[in-house]
Design a protein around this motif. Sequence first.
Motif, mmCIF file in Angstrom:
data_model
loop_
_atom_site.group_PDB
_atom_site.id
_atom_site.type_symbol
_atom_site.label_atom_id
_atom_site.label_comp_id
_atom_site.label_asym_id
_atom_site.label_seq_id
_atom_site.Cartn_x
_atom_site.Cartn_y
_atom_site.Cartn_z
ATOM 1 N N GLU A 26 0.809 -1.127 -0.063
ATOM 2 C CA GLU A 26 -0.302 -0.202 0.400
ATOM 3 C C GLU A 26 0.670 1.579 -0.032
ATOM 4 O O GLU A 26 0.576 1.689 -1.056
ATOM 5 C CB GLU A 26 -0.808 0.361 1.430
ATOM 6 N N ILE A 27 1.825 1.047 0.391
ATOM 7 C CA ILE A 27 3.421 2.287 0.702
ATOM 8 C C ILE A 27 3.584 2.885 -1.139
ATOM 9 O O ILE A 27 3.544 4.060 -1.331
ATOM 10 C CB ILE A 27 3.921 2.468 1.659
ATOM 11 N N VAL A 54 -3.658 7.576 6.000
ATOM 12 C CA VAL A 54 -3.536 8.935 4.968
ATOM 13 C C VAL A 54 -2.445 9.466 6.373
ATOM 14 O O VAL A 54 -1.792 9.938 5.612
ATOM 15 C CB VAL A 54 -4.934 9.525 5.230
ATOM 16 N N GLU A 55 -2.701 9.345 7.523
ATOM 17 C CA GLU A 55 -1.202 10.347 7.856
ATOM 18 C C GLU A 55 -0.243 9.838 7.737
ATOM 19 O O GLU A 55 0.519 11.377 8.590
ATOM 20 C CB GLU A 55 -2.192 10.441 9.505
ATOM 21 N N HIS A 56 0.078 9.209 7.987
ATOM 22 C CA HIS A 56 1.732 8.237 8.159
ATOM 23 C C HIS A 56 1.838 8.934 6.536
ATOM 24 O O HIS A 56 3.286 9.150 5.926
ATOM 25 C CB HIS A 56 1.509 7.028 7.634
ATOM 26 N N MET A 57 1.537 8.577 5.365
ATOM 27 C CA MET A 57 1.880 8.973 4.145
ATOM 28 C C MET A 57 2.064 10.659 3.862
ATOM 29 O O MET A 57 2.730 11.133 3.628
ATOM 30 C CB MET A 57 0.959 7.804 3.172
ATOM 31 N N ALA A 58 0.626 11.190 4.668
ATOM 32 C CA ALA A 58 1.143 12.693 4.421
ATOM 33 C C ALA A 58 2.779 13.722 5.053
ATOM 34 O O ALA A 58 2.258 13.940 4.878
ATOM 35 C CB ALA A 58 -0.139 13.387 5.591
ATOM 36 N N LEU A 65 -1.996 17.548 6.204
ATOM 37 C CA LEU A 65 -2.846 16.437 5.731
ATOM 38 C C LEU A 65 -4.714 17.707 6.346
ATOM 39 O O LEU A 65 -4.739 18.055 7.564
ATOM 40 C CB LEU A 65 -2.757 16.331 6.689
ATOM 41 N N ILE A 66 -5.767 17.582 5.580
ATOM 42 C CA ILE A 66 -6.843 18.628 6.026
ATOM 43 C C ILE A 66 -7.815 16.830 5.677
ATOM 44 O O ILE A 66 -8.170 16.664 4.896
ATOM 45 C CB ILE A 66 -7.172 19.608 5.055
ATOM 46 N N ALA A 105 -2.341 20.743 0.094
ATOM 47 C CA ALA A 105 -2.206 19.457 1.102
ATOM 48 C C ALA A 105 -2.930 18.411 0.357
ATOM 49 O O ALA A 105 -3.558 18.518 -0.581
ATOM 50 C CB ALA A 105 -3.667 20.762 1.780
ATOM 51 N N ILE A 106 -2.906 17.589 0.867
ATOM 52 C CA ILE A 106 -3.377 16.408 0.622
ATOM 53 C C ILE A 106 -5.194 16.417 1.882
ATOM 54 O O ILE A 106 -5.260 16.900 2.939
ATOM 55 C CB ILE A 106 -3.085 15.063 1.420
#
Length: 272
Positions: A26-27, A54-58, A65-66, A105-106
Amino acid sequence: MHGSFSPDLAAYRLAAEPYYRPVGDEIAVFEAAWRHRLPVMLKGPTGCGKTRFVEHMAWRLGRPLITVAAHEDMTAADLAGRFLLGPEGTVWQDGPLTQAVRHGAICYLDEIVEARQDTTVVIHPLTDARRLLPLEKRNELIPAHADFQLVISYNPGYQSAVKDLKESTKQRFVAIAFDYPAPELEAEIVTREAGTDLSLARLLVAIAACSRNLRGQGLEEGASTRMLIHAGRLAAGGVPLPAAVEAAIVLPLTDDAEMRRVLGAAISACLP
């Protein structure tokens, strides 16, 4: 007088690395999607790690990240923005999606299927080659910042004729499937997140398997990894294990007395 607010996205940057344990590729898939600014859809049951991912990827990509938690009363204005009356007159305030589009942002729309379909249509021009956000109220067309990326999540288990994403929406996204981790990996995650020892974590994972076997037999969902972490934290805090399991798993999963009895009996068979 018309004006607008200038958001400070520093508040949306993650200062520390969120713990995330990969379970597949997934990463790599997300990073490739990010390089090409492809929109990403995360599919999987509640509490299996989609938001943490998602938090980890941001954090990993160094992007703010919003996050928006979708709900049935959410309107397009909640995403895009609206005019507000302030001391200096009418002021435009960007919504969270517009902030992300303007400033790179993401934007993560969590459980997007909860939102009305007429609301989700606003994202369509952002998910193809146009990468545009129309603001009809301002008669403005915003080209997406080069670093903008849209990510949505939903739980296919809750699909119905009323609550499902349109095919015209789903087919715009790269999809990553999530599920509960394999038992030993899930025990490792519970140990790390709840601060329990591995033997207790393995026991909680066995309890989760009992509950997941009842899905479709009175339970809409089995115990999520998040629930196991909650139970582990209660137990680590001194709550007796049966009471911790009752409070963190059994009672949140069902309000039906007979189903609680069946679930409790299944769990009791797992307890020492």
